[in-house]
Design a protein around this motif. Structure first.
Motif, PDB file in Angstrom:
ATOM      1  N   THR A 131     -29.331   6.246   5.100  1.00 18.02           N
ATOM      2  CA  THR A 131     -30.552   7.146   4.611  1.00 18.02           C
ATOM      3  C   THR A 131     -31.207   7.819   5.792  1.00 18.02           C
ATOM      4  OG1 THR A 131     -30.737   5.353   2.919  1.00 18.02           O
ATOM      5  CG2 THR A 131     -32.440   6.833   2.905  1.00 18.02           C
ATOM      6  N   LEU A 132     -31.500   7.141   6.938  1.00 20.54           N
ATOM      7  CA  LEU A 132     -32.105   7.624   7.929  1.00 20.54           C
ATOM      8  C   LEU A 132     -31.315   8.758   8.320  1.00 20.54           C
ATOM      9  CD1 LEU A 132     -34.231   7.900  10.513  1.00 20.54           C
ATOM     10  CD2 LEU A 132     -32.899   6.505  11.866  1.00 20.54           C
ATOM     11  N   VAL A 133     -29.850   8.914   8.485  1.00 17.59           N
ATOM     12  CA  VAL A 133     -29.141   9.763   9.166  1.00 17.59           C
ATOM     13  C   VAL A 133     -28.944  10.995   8.166  1.00 17.59           C
ATOM     14  CG1 VAL A 133     -26.771  10.444   9.909  1.00 17.59           C
ATOM     15  CG2 VAL A 133     -27.728   8.323  10.503  1.00 17.59           C
ATOM     16  N   GLU A 134     -28.998  10.800   6.856  1.00 14.64           N
ATOM     17  CA  GLU A 134     -29.089  11.675   6.016  1.00 14.64           C
ATOM     18  C   GLU A 134     -30.339  12.548   5.999  1.00 14.64           C
ATOM     19  OE1 GLU A 134     -28.226  10.071   2.114  1.00 14.64           O
ATOM     20  OE2 GLU A 134     -26.266   9.180   2.952  1.00 14.64           O
ATOM     21  N   ALA A 135     -31.350  12.006   6.028  1.00 12.76           N
ATOM     22  CA  ALA A 135     -32.803  12.312   6.259  1.00 12.76           C
ATOM     23  C   ALA A 135     -32.845  13.336   7.345  1.00 12.76           C
ATOM     24  CB  ALA A 135     -33.802  11.706   6.036  1.00 12.76           C
ATOM     25  N   VAL A 136     -32.393  12.792   8.306  1.00 10.41           N
ATOM     26  CA  VAL A 136     -32.475  13.896   9.560  1.00 10.41           C
ATOM     27  C   VAL A 136     -31.335  15.064   9.395  1.00 10.41           C
ATOM     28  CG1 VAL A 136     -31.987  13.878  12.141  1.00 10.41           C
ATOM     29  CG2 VAL A 136     -33.192  11.873  10.968  1.00 10.41           C
ATOM     30  N   GLN A 137     -30.263  14.870   8.854  1.00 11.43           N
ATOM     31  CA  GLN A 137     -29.379  15.937   8.642  1.00 11.43           C
ATOM     32  C   GLN A 137     -30.132  16.899   7.738  1.00 11.43           C
ATOM     33  OE1 GLN A 137     -26.041  13.671   7.331  1.00 11.43           O
ATOM     34  NE2 GLN A 137     -25.020  14.089   9.133  1.00 11.43           N
ATOM     35  N   GLY A 138     -31.009  16.603   6.832  1.00 12.36           N
ATOM     36  CA  GLY A 138     -31.551  17.359   5.887  1.00 12.36           C
ATOM     37  C   GLY A 138     -32.539  18.071   6.454  1.00 12.36           C
ATOM     38  N   ARG A 139     -33.301  17.342   7.436  1.00 10.29           N
ATOM     39  CA  ARG A 139     -34.409  18.105   8.020  1.00 10.29           C
ATOM     40  C   ARG A 139     -33.881  19.373   9.274  1.00 10.29           C
ATOM     41  NH1 ARG A 139     -36.634  12.292   8.872  1.00 10.29           N
ATOM     42  NH2 ARG A 139     -37.739  12.208   7.075  1.00 10.29           N
ATOM     43  N   ILE A 140     -32.699  18.967   9.875  1.00  8.96           N
ATOM     44  CA  ILE A 140     -32.047  19.943  10.629  1.00  8.96           C
ATOM     45  C   ILE A 140     -31.741  21.130  10.185  1.00  8.96           C
ATOM     46  CG2 ILE A 140     -30.072  20.249  12.185  1.00  8.96           C
ATOM     47  CD1 ILE A 140     -30.215  17.231  12.784  1.00  8.96           C
ATOM     48  N   ALA A 141     -31.048  20.829   8.872  1.00 10.12           N
ATOM     49  CA  ALA A 141     -30.736  21.944   8.061  1.00 10.12           C
ATOM     50  C   ALA A 141     -31.922  22.897   7.676  1.00 10.12           C
ATOM     51  CB  ALA A 141     -29.849  21.414   6.999  1.00 10.12           C
ATOM     52  N   ALA A 142     -32.715  22.399   7.407  1.00 11.70           N
ATOM     53  CA  ALA A 142     -34.079  23.193   6.820  1.00 11.70           C
ATOM     54  C   ALA A 142     -34.742  23.833   8.041  1.00 11.70           C
ATOM     55  CB  ALA A 142     -35.025  22.232   6.293  1.00 11.70           C
ATOM     56  N   LEU A 143     -34.586  23.382   9.242  1.00 13.96           N
ATOM     57  CA  LEU A 143     -34.981  24.101  10.436  1.00 13.96           C
ATOM     58  C   LEU A 143     -34.069  25.137  10.854  1.00 13.96           C
ATOM     59  CD1 LEU A 143     -36.270  20.879  12.593  1.00 13.96           C
ATOM     60  CD2 LEU A 143     -37.539  22.788  11.848  1.00 13.96           C
ATOM     61  N   LYS A 144     -33.067  24.951  10.704  1.00 15.38           N
ATOM     62  CA  LYS A 144     -32.002  25.907  11.204  1.00 15.38           C
ATOM     63  C   LYS A 144     -32.222  26.992  10.289  1.00 15.38           C
ATOM     64  CE  LYS A 144     -28.802  23.715  14.295  1.00 15.38           C
ATOM     65  NZ  LYS A 144     -27.629  22.796  14.456  1.00 15.38           N
ATOM     66  N   ALA A 145     -32.168  26.678   8.926  1.00 17.17           N
ATOM     67  CA  ALA A 145     -32.332  27.839   8.011  1.00 17.17           C
ATOM     68  C   ALA A 145     -33.481  28.686   8.123  1.00 17.17           C
ATOM     69  CB  ALA A 145     -32.319  27.441   6.641  1.00 17.17           C
ATOM     70  N   ALA A 146     -34.490  27.987   8.615  1.00 19.69           N
ATOM     71  CA  ALA A 146     -35.762  28.783   8.750  1.00 19.69           C
ATOM     72  C   ALA A 146     -35.945  29.384  10.258  1.00 19.69           C
ATOM     73  CB  ALA A 146     -37.112  27.886   8.643  1.00 19.69           C
ATOM     74  N   ASN A 147     -35.257  29.034  11.174  1.00 20.15           N
ATOM     75  CA  ASN A 147     -35.356  29.531  12.466  1.00 20.15           C
ATOM     76  C   ASN A 147     -33.925  29.711  12.697  1.00 20.15           C
ATOM     77  OD1 ASN A 147     -38.228  28.489  13.335  1.00 20.15           O
ATOM     78  ND2 ASN A 147     -37.034  26.787  12.195  1.00 20.15           N
ATOM     79  N   PRO A 148     -33.235  30.782  12.298  1.00 23.70           N
ATOM     80  CA  PRO A 148     -31.754  31.091  12.521  1.00 23.70           C
ATOM     81  C   PRO A 148     -31.543  31.688  13.674  1.00 23.70           C
ATOM     82  CG  PRO A 148     -32.638  32.681  10.753  1.00 23.70           C
ATOM     83  CD  PRO A 148     -33.990  31.837  11.288  1.00 23.70           C
ATOM     84  N   ASP A 149     -32.471  32.291  14.507  1.00 21.63           N
ATOM     85  CA  ASP A 149     -32.217  33.145  15.681  1.00 21.63           C
ATOM     86  C   ASP A 149     -32.089  32.409  16.940  1.00 21.63           C
ATOM     87  OD1 ASP A 149     -34.605  33.048  14.123  1.00 21.63           O
ATOM     88  OD2 ASP A 149     -35.710  34.295  15.639  1.00 21.63           O
TER      89      ASP A 149
END
Lengths: 574, 197
Positions: free
Chosen positions: B94-112
């Motif tokens: 659950t921890l690893v999935e949560a972190v993966q989700g947060r990474i995806a959200a950060l990368k989507a918001a900060n694509p550059d």
């Protein structure tokens, strides 16, 4: 370990030892009735208390009477905390109208605070009224701490006196420690904490409009800020090595521990009295080197554990670095930004060694080896600094065990501080040492065998076992911290842990007082050529070895099943 | 028995009143006089209404704002009435999935940019109310916030600098940025039109 971590540890030790010296001297004067200035200031109050309560302060008690007084006093404390929780909705100072607490949770909390454990199955901000926090929990923070110190003082008198039938007056010891030690220190610390942002009020909770409104659906644009008389409780929670947080997040909550500076002061408060008591011991038995030897053994063990915890937490979680996360800040799951991993790991070491149990980070989310250190610290029996009073009497029990082992090795009758150690003494020492491992291992075994125990587990695999092992280790050693994922607010855990906490506290205190009584009755022997000197480096090593060996022999199999397996799995999973 | 029970009850009652009523009320009085703002929660007022505390973090999910630490409080992030951490163990999926989700959200918001992701932006805090992020976590978000608000990145960087606090006395704790204070300052500098409902 980072440079910052080394500096932090160095400054911590320096300030701690500098503060412990004068406090140790003051405490010795206090318990021997020689503290001039404070007695003049508070003497009228003290005398009035004795008059009102029908206490003759010159009347001394034998060990059994002393033990009965301590038991009665603490039982009253537990009953009072229980009653306040069960009736809080009908009592004043409950602006949130928090409901009365269930019998099993109220029982658990009452025992927990009366035994200086401060294990918390409940969430403070949504459970306890201000009156319960003040008149129930804060009171026990003082009185359970005073109890520990009184018992330690009684044991010191056992060593210092000879051919004496008595070991002091429990009422006088409890009153003096509360009036002249705990109250002034707590007042000072509470005012400092309040100046730094720890809240102190009796207002209702504040509802505020958050900056982001439209987009944050989860919070619908508002946030509830809990209030309460926090600073007054926070101060004694640390000084009395209690550790029960006003809020669920304990000392991680910004309203309990707002800055790295308050964090440092809180860490200092935990070890301050336990360190000073070692030096008090040296003065009371008339040989200051004896106190320094005990303090040296504690300090060395502490430094080893602190370096271990800070190093492994700095390394972080390898599964996350595999995802491309920058772990230069260490393992930050369950840690606050303002503390970072070093200040959090040092706090965790101090709080678990000292049977305090306050947390500024979530131990459940530590790396397997970081979690292992916190568990192991408690398993040493809370004698490395340890709880106020209980740490010293626990360590002196180990000191008697150490001279006994040395006596066996060289074939001489063991003696410590001029007292011949005989069969009766070793029985009491063995009882005091064995009662906690028995409670830990039996409790854990029961909990992993019944469905109600297994149901509380939050994390899968070996970590789930560690959560249960941690709970019973914490309860039996009166620590109070948790691998908090465990859902322990159930009738099963509330009841079983409550019983374990009571036996873990008084199952040690009664044999310690019996030991004190028998030591006081003995004659004092002059040191001879065959006496093992107990103030030098050899004895310090022997004492450390005894503590570590007993801890290791009792718990290594259980640790292997929990954090050790988890560590190996984490290393192979990356 | 009377020589045991009477002192036990009366000493207990007297010391209870002293430590459980007199002492906390005295501290309340002293704190109210000497440190009135801190004692009541270091609240921030706007037009007489409390809009936050300098010590308590708030939830930020709008790409116009700097985001804070992930919060695992029960009943939604940054729930002030239920502080606490995730209590997830290091091996928990659950921890690893949560972190993966947060990474995806950060990368989507900060694509550059493709910097490593600061650890504090993807690991949940202990209290769930952490008001701070690390300077690296703020730097990671500067480009996004600047472009969303039509500001020069240098301007935003300077604002972050102004809101960065070092470790206390250079000895205790870690350097940090107060997210609520930073976002409030941003709103003064370049208000966001309330275009999205």
């Amino acid at each position: 370990m980072t440079l910052h971590a080394w500096q932090l540890l160095g400054i911590y030790l320096a300030v701690l030892l500098l503060a412990a010296v004068p406090l140790g001297r003051y405490l010795a004067d206090l318990v021997e009735g020689r503290a001039g200035l404070t007695r003049r200031l508070g003497g009228g109050v003290e005398a009035a208390i004795y008059r009102l309560c029908g206490v003759n302060q010159d009347e001394e008690m034998d060990w059994l009477r002393y033990a009965l007084a301590i038991l009665a006093f603490n039982a009253l404390g537990a009953v009072s905390v229980y009653a306040l929780q069960r009736w809080q909705v009908w009592l004043p100072l409950n602006p949130q109208q928090l409901a009365n607490i269930s019998p099993d949770s109220a029982f658990n909390t009452a025992v927990s605070f009366a035994t200086n454990t401060n294990w918390q199955g409940y969430t403070g901000e949504s459970t306890m009224s201000y009156l319960t926090q003040m008149l129930g929990l804060t009171v026990q923070n003082f009185l359970s701490a005073a109890t520990g110190i009184a018992v330690a003082v009684a044991l010191m008198r056992g060593f210092a006196r000879h051919t004496s039938a008595t070991i002091g007056n429990a009422w006088v010891d409890l009153t003096r420690v509360t009036l002249y030690l705990l109250l002034p220190l707590a007042l000072l610390s509470a005012v400092f904490l309040a100046s730094q942002g720890v809240i102190q009020n009796l207002d209702a909770y504040q509802t505020i409009a958050t900056l982001e409104t439209a987009v944050s659906e989860a919070t619908s644009g508002t946030q509830t800020l809990p209030m309460g008389p926090v600073a007054s409780q926070e101060a004694i929670k640390m000084l009395g090595t209690n550790g029960g947080g006003f809020f669920n997040a304990n000392s991680a909550h910004p309203y309990e521990n707002p800055t790295p500076l308050t964090n440092f002061v809180e860490m200092l408060s935990i070890f301050l009295i336990p360190a000073a008591l070692c030096l008090t011991f040296g003065r009371i038995v008339g040989d200051r080197r004896q106190g320094w030897a005990v303090l040296a053994a504690m300090t060395l063990l502490f430094v080893v554990m602190a370096v271990a915890a800070m190093s492994v937490e700095q390394q972080g979680n390898p599964l996350l670095s595999a995802l491309g996360v920058d772990l230069s800040g260490g393992n930050l799951e369950g840690k606050e930004t303002r503390f970072g991993s070093a200040d959090s790991a040092l706090f965790a070491t101090i709080t678990t060694l000292a049977s305090c149990g306050a947390v500024n980070s979530m131990h459940d989310s530590f790396t397997p080896l970081g979690g292992l250190v916190t568990l192991w610290n408690m398993m040493l029996g809370e004698v490395v600094f340890g709880g106020v009073g209980s740490g010293l009497y626990g360590m002196l029990v180990f000191a008697v065990m150490a001279v006994f082992l040395a006596g066996l090795m060289i074939g001489r009758t063991p003696e410590y501080l001029g007292k011949k150690i005989e069969a009766h003494d070793i029985k009491m020492v063995s009882l005091a040492i064995l009662v906690t491992p028995l409670l830990v291992l039996l409790g854990t075994a029961i909990a992993v065998l019944v469905p109600a125990g297994v149901a509380g587990i939050a994390n899968p695999g070996a970590h789930g076992f560690s959560e249960i092992l941690y709970a019973f280790t914490s309860a039996a050693n009166n620590n109070g911290s948790a691998f908090a994922g465990l859902s322990a607010n159930t009738p099963f855990y509330n009841t079983l842990l409550g019983i374990v906490m009571w036996l873990g506290r008084f199952g040690v205190i009664v044999p310690v007082l019996a030991l004190a009584g028998h030591l006081a009755a003995k004659k004092r022997l002059a040191a001879s050529a065959g006496t093992l000197p107990t103030h030098g480096p050899l004895f310090v090593l022997l004492l450390m070895g005894t503590v570590v060996l007993v801890g290791a022999l009792n718990y290594v199999p259980a640790l292997a099943l929990g954090p050790v397996v988890e560590h190996l799995m984490l290393q192979s999973a990356r | 028995m009377n020589t045991l029970i009477r002192p036990a009850v009366s000493i207990f009652v007297l010391l209870s009143l002293l430590t459980g009523a007199l002492y906390p009320l005295a501290v309340t009085g002293i704190a109210r006089v000497l440190f009135p703002e801190q004692a009541r929660g270091s609240l921030i007022f706007e037009e007489g209404r409390p809009v936050g505390s300098t010590l308590i973090g708030q939830s930020f999910t709008d790409p116009n704002d700097f985001w804070g630490r992930p919060s695992a409080t029960a009943g939604g992030p940054y729930n002030g009435a239920a502080s606490g951490g995730s209590n997830l163990g290091p091996l928990n999926p659950t921890l690893v999935e949560a972190v993966q989700g947060r990474i995806a959200a950060l990368k989507a918001a900060n694509p550059d940019h493709h910097l490593p992701i600061p650890g504090d932006l993807v690991q949940a805090s202990a209290s769930g109310l952490d008001p701070h992020i690390s300077p690296a976590a703020a730097a990671y978000q500067v480009a996004r916030v600047a472009s969303r608000r039509g500001l020069d990145p240098k301007q935003v960087e300077a604002l972050v600098q102004a809101h960065t606090q070092g470790s206390d006395f250079g000895l205790f704790g870690a350097p940090r940025v107060n997210v609520l204070a930073l976002n409030r300052a941003l709103d003064l500098l370049a208000p966001v039109e309330p275009s999205t409902p």
